[in-house]
Scaffold this motif. Sequence first.
Motif, PDB file in Angstrom:
ATOM      1  N   UNK A  92      19.393  58.108 -21.033  1.00 25.83           N
ATOM      2  CA  UNK A  92      19.966  56.805 -21.344  1.00 25.83           C
ATOM      3  C   UNK A  92      21.488  56.823 -21.251  1.00 25.83           C
ATOM      4  N   UNK A  93      22.034  55.734 -20.712  1.00 23.27           N
ATOM      5  CA  UNK A  93      23.462  55.471 -20.742  1.00 23.27           C
ATOM      6  C   UNK A  93      23.739  54.689 -22.009  1.00 23.27           C
ATOM      7  N   UNK A 114      31.721  50.328 -41.036  1.00 21.28           N
ATOM      8  CA  UNK A 114      31.775  50.148 -39.585  1.00 21.28           C
ATOM      9  C   UNK A 114      30.636  49.259 -39.117  1.00 21.28           C
ATOM     10  N   UNK A 115      30.990  48.214 -38.404  1.00 22.82           N
ATOM     11  CA  UNK A 115      30.009  47.336 -37.764  1.00 22.82           C
ATOM     12  C   UNK A 115      29.980  47.681 -36.284  1.00 22.82           C
ATOM     13  N   UNK A 116      28.815  48.063 -35.765  1.00 27.80           N
ATOM     14  CA  UNK A 116      28.721  48.457 -34.368  1.00 27.80           C
ATOM     15  C   UNK A 116      27.537  47.784 -33.691  1.00 27.80           C
ATOM     16  N   UNK A 117      27.619  47.694 -32.369  1.00 29.86           N
ATOM     17  CA  UNK A 117      26.539  47.125 -31.569  1.00 29.86           C
ATOM     18  C   UNK A 117      26.119  48.176 -30.544  1.00 29.86           C
ATOM     19  N   UNK A 118      25.237  49.116 -30.939  1.00 31.43           N
ATOM     20  CA  UNK A 118      24.818  50.179 -30.017  1.00 31.43           C
ATOM     21  C   UNK A 118      23.852  49.651 -28.965  1.00 31.43           C
ATOM     22  N   UNK A 119      24.099  50.056 -27.730  1.00 30.21           N
ATOM     23  CA  UNK A 119      23.244  49.647 -26.615  1.00 30.21           C
ATOM     24  C   UNK A 119      22.889  50.875 -25.778  1.00 30.21           C
ATOM     25  N   UNK A 120      21.648  50.940 -25.325  1.00 24.60           N
ATOM     26  CA  UNK A 120      21.202  52.041 -24.473  1.00 24.60           C
ATOM     27  C   UNK A 120      20.394  51.479 -23.315  1.00 24.60           C
ATOM     28  N   UNK A 121      20.700  51.965 -22.124  1.00 23.64           N
ATOM     29  CA  UNK A 121      19.996  51.529 -20.914  1.00 23.64           C
ATOM     30  C   UNK A 121      19.491  52.787 -20.208  1.00 23.64           C
ATOM     31  N   UNK A 122      18.181  52.937 -20.132  1.00 21.34           N
ATOM     32  CA  UNK A 122      17.682  54.193 -19.580  1.00 21.34           C
ATOM     33  C   UNK A 122      16.251  54.118 -19.113  1.00 21.34           C
ATOM     34  N   UNK A 123      15.614  55.285 -19.063  1.00 17.81           N
ATOM     35  CA  UNK A 123      14.235  55.349 -18.591  1.00 17.81           C
ATOM     36  C   UNK A 123      13.486  56.480 -19.284  1.00 17.81           C
ATOM     37  N   UNK A 124      12.218  56.237 -19.510  1.00 18.46           N
ATOM     38  CA  UNK A 124      11.284  57.255 -19.972  1.00 18.46           C
ATOM     39  C   UNK A 124      10.511  57.759 -18.753  1.00 18.46           C
ATOM     40  N   UNK A 125      10.369  59.080 -18.651  1.00 24.41           N
ATOM     41  CA  UNK A 125       9.699  59.662 -17.497  1.00 24.41           C
ATOM     42  C   UNK A 125       8.665  60.675 -17.943  1.00 24.41           C
ATOM     43  N   UNK A 139       9.352  54.530 -16.682  1.00 22.27           N
ATOM     44  CA  UNK A 139       9.485  53.200 -17.283  1.00 22.27           C
ATOM     45  C   UNK A 139      10.928  52.989 -17.726  1.00 22.27           C
ATOM     46  N   UNK A 140      11.570  51.944 -17.240  1.00 24.16           N
ATOM     47  CA  UNK A 140      12.941  51.628 -17.629  1.00 24.16           C
ATOM     48  C   UNK A 140      12.933  50.813 -18.927  1.00 24.16           C
ATOM     49  N   UNK A 141      13.976  51.007 -19.746  1.00 24.31           N
ATOM     50  CA  UNK A 141      14.043  50.303 -21.025  1.00 24.31           C
ATOM     51  C   UNK A 141      15.470  49.877 -21.347  1.00 24.31           C
ATOM     52  N   UNK A 142      15.548  48.940 -22.288  1.00 22.66           N
ATOM     53  CA  UNK A 142      16.829  48.488 -22.833  1.00 22.66           C
ATOM     54  C   UNK A 142      16.721  48.473 -24.348  1.00 22.66           C
ATOM     55  N   UNK A 143      17.746  48.986 -25.017  1.00 19.77           N
ATOM     56  CA  UNK A 143      17.774  49.012 -26.481  1.00 19.77           C
ATOM     57  C   UNK A 143      19.105  48.439 -26.949  1.00 19.77           C
ATOM     58  N   UNK A 144      19.049  47.421 -27.823  1.00 22.28           N
ATOM     59  CA  UNK A 144      20.256  46.783 -28.346  1.00 22.28           C
ATOM     60  C   UNK A 144      20.105  46.624 -29.857  1.00 22.28           C
ATOM     61  N   UNK A 145      21.141  46.978 -30.594  1.00 24.93           N
ATOM     62  CA  UNK A 145      21.064  46.888 -32.044  1.00 24.93           C
ATOM     63  C   UNK A 145      22.350  46.404 -32.677  1.00 24.93           C
ATOM     64  N   UNK A 172      17.377  46.916 -34.567  1.00 28.20           N
ATOM     65  CA  UNK A 172      17.338  47.355 -33.178  1.00 28.20           C
ATOM     66  C   UNK A 172      16.161  46.710 -32.454  1.00 28.20           C
ATOM     67  N   UNK A 173      16.426  46.293 -31.221  1.00 24.01           N
ATOM     68  CA  UNK A 173      15.375  45.725 -30.378  1.00 24.01           C
ATOM     69  C   UNK A 173      15.184  46.628 -29.166  1.00 24.01           C
TER      70      UNK A 173
END
Length: 205
Positions: A92-93, A114-125, A139-145, A172-173
């Motif tokens: 994941x990036x 600290x208020x943060x908005x973590x995001x991850x863009x990646x893939x499960x293999x 499978x590609x995924x997106x995670x935003x929290x 987190x979604x």
Amino acid sequence: MKKVLLAGAIALFGLSNAQIAKGTTYLSGQVGYSSTQDNNTDSKVEDFTIVPTVGYFVGNNVAVGLGVGYANTSNTTTSALTNVETKLSTDAFVVAPFVRKYWTVGEKLYIFGQLEVPMAFGKDKAEYSGTASQFNTESKFTSIGVNVKPGLDYFLNKNWSIEATIGEFGYNNFKYKDLDKSTDNFNFGLNLSSVTFGVKYVFAK
């Protein structure tokens, strides 16, 4: 006695007025690697994370920043009965913008939120290989929290500090690209098992 108490109060308030000045920049981040080998099940789990972070104080004791990096997790298992090797991995990036507010406890000690908005863009293999066949799935995924993290920051000197966060409160979604539905996760609590430590370099003015 009154003079002693008065002097102590003056000293305390003097320390509590210490601030991190507007315009200060700092570098921090997260680097981690772990490897677990289970000889009983012939499996190996590896985790690697690197997320450098830069922060800038837009006001006294108020900073904004951004963390950008990469995370990888892999789990490899070999079956002694079928001689089939299974490797599950996640790449994941990672991007994490944040804003942080400090409150002074002492001349060198601060607490922060600290208020943060973590995001991850990646893939499960998943990779399966054996004597008879071999195939892969991906499978590609997106995670935003959205997270709120409380923490402590202690300055060793004007350039170096040690910080710690204790748990988090957040949402987190997680969604796979090819699926219509997503997963919502909520996390609330000060969990002592999730304490993290870090070192920060401050470009003191």
